[in-house]
Design a protein around this motif. Structure first.
Motif, PDB file in Angstrom:
ATOM      1  N   PRO A   1       0.833  -1.136   0.053  1.00 61.18           N
ATOM      2  CA  PRO A   1       0.002  -0.122   0.002  1.00 61.18           C
ATOM      3  C   PRO A   1       0.803   1.264  -0.052  1.00 61.18           C
ATOM      4  O   PRO A   1       0.302   2.542  -0.109  1.00 61.18           O
ATOM      5  N   ARG A   2       2.179   1.242  -0.053  1.00 55.52           N
ATOM      6  CA  ARG A   2       2.934   2.317  -0.186  1.00 55.52           C
ATOM      7  C   ARG A   2       3.059   2.902  -1.389  1.00 55.52           C
ATOM      8  O   ARG A   2       3.382   4.137  -1.666  1.00 55.52           O
ATOM      9  N   GLY A   3       2.756   1.858  -2.417  1.00 58.52           N
ATOM     10  CA  GLY A   3       2.852   2.319  -3.868  1.00 58.52           C
ATOM     11  C   GLY A   3       4.185   2.545  -4.335  1.00 58.52           C
ATOM     12  O   GLY A   3       5.068   2.102  -3.717  1.00 58.52           O
ATOM     13  N   GLY A   4       4.142   3.239  -5.701  1.00 60.78           N
ATOM     14  CA  GLY A   4       5.357   3.353  -6.485  1.00 60.78           C
ATOM     15  C   GLY A   4       6.216   4.357  -5.807  1.00 60.78           C
ATOM     16  O   GLY A   4       5.869   5.207  -4.986  1.00 60.78           O
ATOM     17  N   ALA A   5       7.215   4.680  -6.486  1.00 59.82           N
ATOM     18  CA  ALA A   5       8.091   5.917  -6.020  1.00 59.82           C
ATOM     19  C   ALA A   5       7.458   7.082  -6.273  1.00 59.82           C
ATOM     20  O   ALA A   5       6.856   7.430  -7.350  1.00 59.82           O
TER      21      ALA A   5
END
Length: 441
Positions: free
Chosen positions: A236-240
């Motif tokens: 859930p932190r996602g991409g850069a």
């Protein structure tokens, strides 16, 4: 007087010898095998054609055909995909019968139907069959009939009626018959199925396609996807470069997908640009249902439409109606990448029928798409439509808030999560400082 042979004709010895010497040729002409005389049991591949037939099932059918040829009785029905060797085995039975001095008549069903049509005859001038009636009677009354490739192609009502007449007549009379068919047994028309699969009359043999080369069916999920796209592996932190707000969107979508997987109800619509994680969550839902041994059907929409088109092919073993009903009435259906298909009139019609049926029936459905349903404020970022769109009829149902729950994943592409994040900078906070920093990068 008083002799059991009194009043009966009997050939003299010279004529008997002539008859016996010519009988083989007469049986060959009657058999109608032509170039298929080369197809015999001794020329059959023991394990079947590589890539077309499963060796185990082919070997069993080969043995059944050998036994039937030794003592033909009842019906021999050989089912299998195109190229699996059905015709070879049927012709081998016929050739064995000719060698044993038994009359047999072999004819491919497409050829039979062409010759039965009255328009193909010219009043009996020079043809092998002077008229359609005599051919029909020969087929119905043949002591042993071999019908090759029954059910091939899209049959007209007239063709279905003719085939039904032949099968019914021979079925009622219990005349010895060999039939090959490329249609799956569950997809056979009802009347044909009751005759071909009668356990009191028919020996039914099936050649299956090899497991390693079988085309995946609609509803299958590649093992690699199930292993790599689970709820546990969803980040859930996602991409850069994902902001806290975007990470919050991902966390909410993850919780919603988990809840839906445990208790599917109505529709879940996951929208977002490419690489936002929507397919990951859809596969995770399907994977959890599979782990719990609960029914789920997964379909990548462009592939689904290709499967439906292929169901019209003469070589297809699954009927179009059966396949479409399977998808329409799936207990839980996952449609991945809706809107990525070629937008033809035919495709739009099929998708409309599918969506309207599941909408009216309130069947649980998960949809992923790059098309956003609801309008967003400009500050929410790009919508991710990528130029795709739906017809007004489909969109009106997808926008029903009482039926459809939308989660819009406006987040960076996950594929960029390995890229180095820009270092945190201490600046005066002025716009000019920011512009200078970007210039140096």
């Amino acid at each position: 007087m008083g002799s059991p042979q009194f009043g009966k004709m009997a050939p003299c010895e010279c004529q008997k010898n002539n008859w016996n010497s010519g009988q083989g040729e007469r049986l060959k002409r009657y058999a109608n095998l032509g170039p298929l005389e080369r197809l015999r049991f001794d020329t059959a591949l023991r394990d079947g054609r590589e890539g077309f037939a499963d060796p185990a099932t082919y070997g069993a059918v080969l043995e059944s055909a050998r036994l039937y040829a030794e003592k033909p009785d009842g019906w021999l029905v050989i089912l299998g995909p195109s190229g699996s060797g059905k015709t070879h085995l049927a012709a081998a039975v016929a050739n064995q019968c000719v060698e044993d001095g038994r009359p047999v008549f072999f004819i491919p069903v497409p050829q039979l139907l062409d010759q039965l049509r009255p328009s193909n005859f010219s009043g009996g001038d020079g043809g092998e069959f002077p008229d359609s009636e005599s051919l029909f009677l020969q087929v119905v009354n043949a002591p042993l009939l071999v019908l090759d490739d029954i059910g091939t192609g899209n049959l007209t009502p007239w063709a279905e009626e003719k085939i039904d007449q032949i099968l019914t007549d021979r079925y009622n009379a219990r005349r010895t018959t060999v039939i090959t068919c490329g249609i799956d047994r569950d997809a056979l028309p009802a009347r044909m199925r009751t005759r071909l699969l009668d356990p009191d009359l028919s020996t039914v043999c099936e050649i299956t396609a090899p497991t390693s080369t079988a085309t995946p069916t609609v509803g299958d999920i590649p093992t690699r996807m199930l292993e790599s796209m689970s709820f546990d592996s969803f980040d859930p932190r996602g991409g850069a470069g994902a902001t806290r707000a975007q990470q919050s969107l991902l966390k909410d979508a993850l919780g919603t997908a988990k809840a839906f997987a445990e208790h599917p109800d109505r529709w879940l619509y996951l929208a977002g640009p490419t690489g936002s994680g929507k397919t990951h969550l859809a596969v995770a839902i399907a994977g959890l249902r599979t782990t719990l041994r609960l029914p789920v059907t997964f379909a990548f929409v462009p592939d689904l439409l290709d499967h439906l088109r292929q169901a019209f092919s003469p070589d297809s073993r699954v009927s179009y109606d059966r396949l479409f009903e399977q998808i329409k009435n799936a207990e839980l259906l996952v449609l991945d990448d809706l809107g990525a298909h070629s937008s033809t009139a035919w495709a739009e019609e099929k998708l409309y029928q599918l969506i309207v049926h599941r909408y009216n029936s309130a069947l649980p459905t998960v949809i992923t798409s790059r098309v956003m349903l609801t309008d967003r404020d400009p500050e929410d970022g790009e919508s991710g439509r990528s130029g795709a769109s739906f017809s007004a009829s489909i969109m009106s149902r997808l926008r029903d808030g009482l039926m459809v729950s939308e989660r819009f994943l406006n987040v960076p592409d996950y594929r960029n999560r390995g890229a180095a994040r820009p270092p945190a900078r201490r600046s005066s906070g002025t716009q000019g400082g920011t512009q200078r920093g970007r210039g140096r990068r």
